[in-house]
Design a protein around this motif. Structure first.
Motif, PDB file in Angstrom:
ATOM      1  N   GLU A 136       0.598  -0.989   0.510  1.00 22.19           N
ATOM      2  CA  GLU A 136       0.459   0.419   0.142  1.00 22.19           C
ATOM      3  C   GLU A 136       1.273   1.154  -0.221  1.00 22.19           C
ATOM      4  O   GLU A 136       0.456   2.029  -0.539  1.00 22.19           O
ATOM      5  CB  GLU A 136      -0.993   0.128   1.041  1.00 22.19           C
ATOM      6  CG  GLU A 136      -1.322   0.819   0.771  1.00 22.19           C
ATOM      7  CD  GLU A 136      -2.748   1.634   2.351  1.00 22.19           C
ATOM      8  OE1 GLU A 136      -3.050   2.058   2.891  1.00 22.19           O
ATOM      9  OE2 GLU A 136      -3.429   0.069   2.790  1.00 22.19           O
ATOM     10  N   ILE A 137       1.960   0.735   0.697  1.00 20.04           N
ATOM     11  CA  ILE A 137       2.942   2.419   1.328  1.00 20.04           C
ATOM     12  C   ILE A 137       3.712   2.726  -0.616  1.00 20.04           C
ATOM     13  O   ILE A 137       3.866   3.551  -1.677  1.00 20.04           O
ATOM     14  CB  ILE A 137       3.616   1.827   1.896  1.00 20.04           C
ATOM     15  CG1 ILE A 137       3.964   1.495   3.404  1.00 20.04           C
ATOM     16  CG2 ILE A 137       5.579   3.321   1.913  1.00 20.04           C
ATOM     17  CD1 ILE A 137       4.262   1.352   3.833  1.00 20.04           C
ATOM     18  N   MET A 138       4.299   1.461  -1.392  1.00 21.15           N
ATOM     19  CA  MET A 138       4.348   2.114  -2.631  1.00 21.15           C
ATOM     20  C   MET A 138       3.503   2.178  -3.238  1.00 21.15           C
ATOM     21  O   MET A 138       4.075   2.760  -4.586  1.00 21.15           O
ATOM     22  CB  MET A 138       4.646  -0.081  -2.958  1.00 21.15           C
ATOM     23  CG  MET A 138       6.004  -0.483  -2.263  1.00 21.15           C
ATOM     24  SD  MET A 138       7.590   0.158  -2.599  1.00 21.15           S
ATOM     25  CE  MET A 138       7.553   0.839  -0.426  1.00 21.15           C
ATOM     26  N   ALA A 139       2.093   2.077  -3.313  1.00 20.20           N
ATOM     27  CA  ALA A 139       1.405   2.355  -4.565  1.00 20.20           C
ATOM     28  C   ALA A 139       1.254   3.657  -3.928  1.00 20.20           C
ATOM     29  O   ALA A 139       1.574   4.548  -5.088  1.00 20.20           O
ATOM     30  CB  ALA A 139      -0.069   1.780  -4.102  1.00 20.20           C
ATOM     31  N   ARG A 140       1.142   4.673  -3.248  1.00 21.86           N
ATOM     32  CA  ARG A 140       1.335   5.285  -3.080  1.00 21.86           C
ATOM     33  C   ARG A 140       2.164   6.590  -3.058  1.00 21.86           C
ATOM     34  O   ARG A 140       1.659   7.710  -3.429  1.00 21.86           O
ATOM     35  CB  ARG A 140       0.668   5.955  -0.897  1.00 21.86           C
ATOM     36  CG  ARG A 140      -0.102   5.899  -0.668  1.00 21.86           C
ATOM     37  CD  ARG A 140      -0.767   6.192   0.559  1.00 21.86           C
ATOM     38  NE  ARG A 140      -2.171   6.387   1.482  1.00 21.86           N
ATOM     39  CZ  ARG A 140      -2.004   6.424   2.712  1.00 21.86           C
ATOM     40  NH1 ARG A 140      -1.651   7.481   2.714  1.00 21.86           N
ATOM     41  NH2 ARG A 140      -3.452   5.494   3.165  1.00 21.86           N
ATOM     42  N   MET A 141       3.224   5.881  -2.975  1.00 21.92           N
ATOM     43  CA  MET A 141       4.196   6.893  -2.857  1.00 21.92           C
ATOM     44  C   MET A 141       4.920   7.065  -4.713  1.00 21.92           C
ATOM     45  O   MET A 141       5.218   7.735  -4.968  1.00 21.92           O
ATOM     46  CB  MET A 141       5.487   6.337  -2.269  1.00 21.92           C
ATOM     47  CG  MET A 141       6.384   5.130  -2.570  1.00 21.92           C
ATOM     48  SD  MET A 141       7.843   4.619  -1.290  1.00 21.92           S
ATOM     49  CE  MET A 141       8.912   5.576  -2.564  1.00 21.92           C
TER      50      MET A 141
END
Length: 351
Positions: A237-242
Motif C-alpha cells: 500500500e505504501i509502494m502504491a501511494r509513493m
C-alpha cells in the motif's frame, strides 16, 4: 543512513532458538534504520498504514527506528524484534550465521547505482591496481569493490584496503593522500561533487546483488502468518501511494525525504539509483529467479573468505540459503530463506 558494517558473530542460541518464540501471539515489533529503500516504513508508520493492516488481522505491530544500522540487526538477532530491515549480505553474516533462522519476507529493492567506486584523476577502474582504497571494511562496499576488481581482472591482493568509517569517507577523499573510495549514497553524491572525482564502477553494473529486505524471524512467521500478511500488505500500500506525481505521492516522498534528513530533490535522486519493486509481481519474479541463488552464492563465498560466517565455519556452504529456485549450502543448516509466498498473495490481491 545504513552503516552496513558487518560483524562476524559466533554461532549463538538467539531469537529463533529461544523458548516460546514459535508460539502464536498478537503483538509484534519490527525495526528499521535510515536508508532510501527503508524510509517507506517510517511513512507507513506515521500515516497509520501499518496499523491499518495490523488491525485487519487483529494484531499489533510496533515500528521502531534504530539510529545505528548494525545495532538494529544485533537487536533483531538477540530477539528484541521480530523483524528488521537489512541487506541480503548482512542477513547472511549476522542473524543467519549467528544461528537465527531468518526469512526475507519482502524484497523491497536493489541498489542500482547507490553504491560506487570513485577515483581521483582516473577514469578507468583498472588504474586502481597498487592503490590504497578507503571504505567501510567488511561491508557491502567491500563486496562491491571485490566484484569491480573481478571485472577488470584484478583481485583484492592487487590493492590495499583502508578501513574508514562511513561518516569520514567524504572528508577523507578531500585529502591529498586518498585517491580511491568506495561508498554509498548520500556520501557517494558528496564525494562525486569534489574536484577530479570520477565514478569508475557502481552497483548498476552488478544489478540485483545488493538487496534491501524486510527480514523476519522464521519461527515467528511460521507460527503467525498474519504477521507476514499484515507487513506485506502495508508495504505494498505504501509502494502504491509513493508512485507517480499526484499530490499523495509527492507528499509521501516528501515525508520520506524529511525523515531521511534531505529534501525531495535529494531523496528522488537516491530513488533514481534504486530499483524499487513497487509491483509485488516484479518482486516475485526477482525472488524466483536463478540469479538470486547465484548472487547469494557469490555473497556467501565473499563472506567466507573474510571470516564473516561465524567462528569455525568450514566453508562458504556452512549456512544454507533457501530460495524458490533452489538451496545453496548446507541443507541441514538452512538459516536464511527467501520466500515469495506473501508477495505473491499481494500480487494476487489475496491479502
Amino acid at each position: 543512513m545504513r552503516s552496513k558494517l558487518l560483524t562476524a558473530l559466533p554461532f549463538i542460541a538467539a531469537a529463533g532458538m529461544l523458548p516460546g518464540t514459535a508460539l502464536a501471539k498478537d503483538e509484534f515489533s519490527v525495526c528499521w534504520s535510515i536508508y532510501v529503500g527503508w524510509m517507506p516504513w517510517d511513512y507507513g508508520d506515521a500515516e497509520g498504514i501499518v496499523d491499518k493492516w495490523a488491525d485487519k488481522y487483529d494484531i499489533e505491530i510496533d515500528v521502531v527506528q534504530i539510529n545505528d544500522y548494525i545495532e538494529s540487526i544485533n537487536q533483531y538477532t538477540s530477539g528484541r524484534f521480530d523483524g528488521c530491515t537489512m541487506t541480503n549480505m548482512d542477513a547472511l553474516t549476522i542473524p543467519a550465521s549467528g544461528g537465527v533462522d531468518s526469512t526475507a519476507l519482502v524484497v523491497g529493492d536493489f541498489s542500482d547505482g547507490n553504491d560506487g567506486i570513485v577515483m581521483k584523476n582516473e577514469d578507468d577502474l583498472a588504474e586502481i591496481e597498487g592503490k590504497r582504497v578507503n571504505l567501510v571494511e567488511l561491508s557491502v562496499s567491500h563486496y562491491l569493490l571485490a566484484r569491480g576488481l573481478e571485472s577488470v581482472g584484478l583481485s583484492e591482493r592487487d590493492i590495499e584496503v583502508v578501513n574508514t568509517a562511513d561518516a569520514d569517507i567524504v572528508s577523507a577523499f578531500a585529502t591529498p593522500d586518498v585517491s580511491s573510495v568506495v561508498t554509498w549514497n548520500p556520501q557517494l553524491s558528496s564525494v562525486l561533487e569534489q574536484p577530479n572525482a570520477n565514478l569508475v564502477f557502481d552497483s548498476s553494473q552488478i544489478p540485483g546483488e545488493i538487496m534491501d529486505l524486510m527480514v523476519v524471524n522464521t519461527e515467528t512467521l511460521e507460527a503467525n502468518p498474519k504477521f507476514g500478511k499484515a507487513l506485506t500488505g502495508a508495504w505494498y500500500e505504501i509502494m502504491a501511494r509513493m508512485q507517480g506525481d499526484d499530490e499523495t505521492a509527492i507528499e509521501a516522498r516528501t515525508h520520506m525525504a524529511n525523515a531521511a534528513g534531505t529534501d525531495l530533490e535529494g531523496y528522488e535522486a537516491q530513488l533514481e539509483a534504486t530499483n524499487m519493486f513497487h509491483d509485488p509481481a516484479e518482486a516475485v519474479d526477482f525472488t524466483r529467479s536463478d540469479q538470486l541463488l547465484e548472487t547469494m552464492q557469490n555473497v556467501a563465498e565473499f563472506s567466507f573468505r573474510h571470516g564473516l560466517l561465524g567462528q569455525g565455519a568450514p566453508s562458504a556452504e556452512a549456512v544454507g540459503i533457501e530460495t524458490p529456485s533452489g538451496t545453496y549450502g548446507n541443507e541441514g543448516n538452512v538459516n536464511l530463506r527467501f520466500t515469495d509466498k506473501y508477495m505473491q498473495q499481494a500480487a494476487d490481491g489475496e491479502l
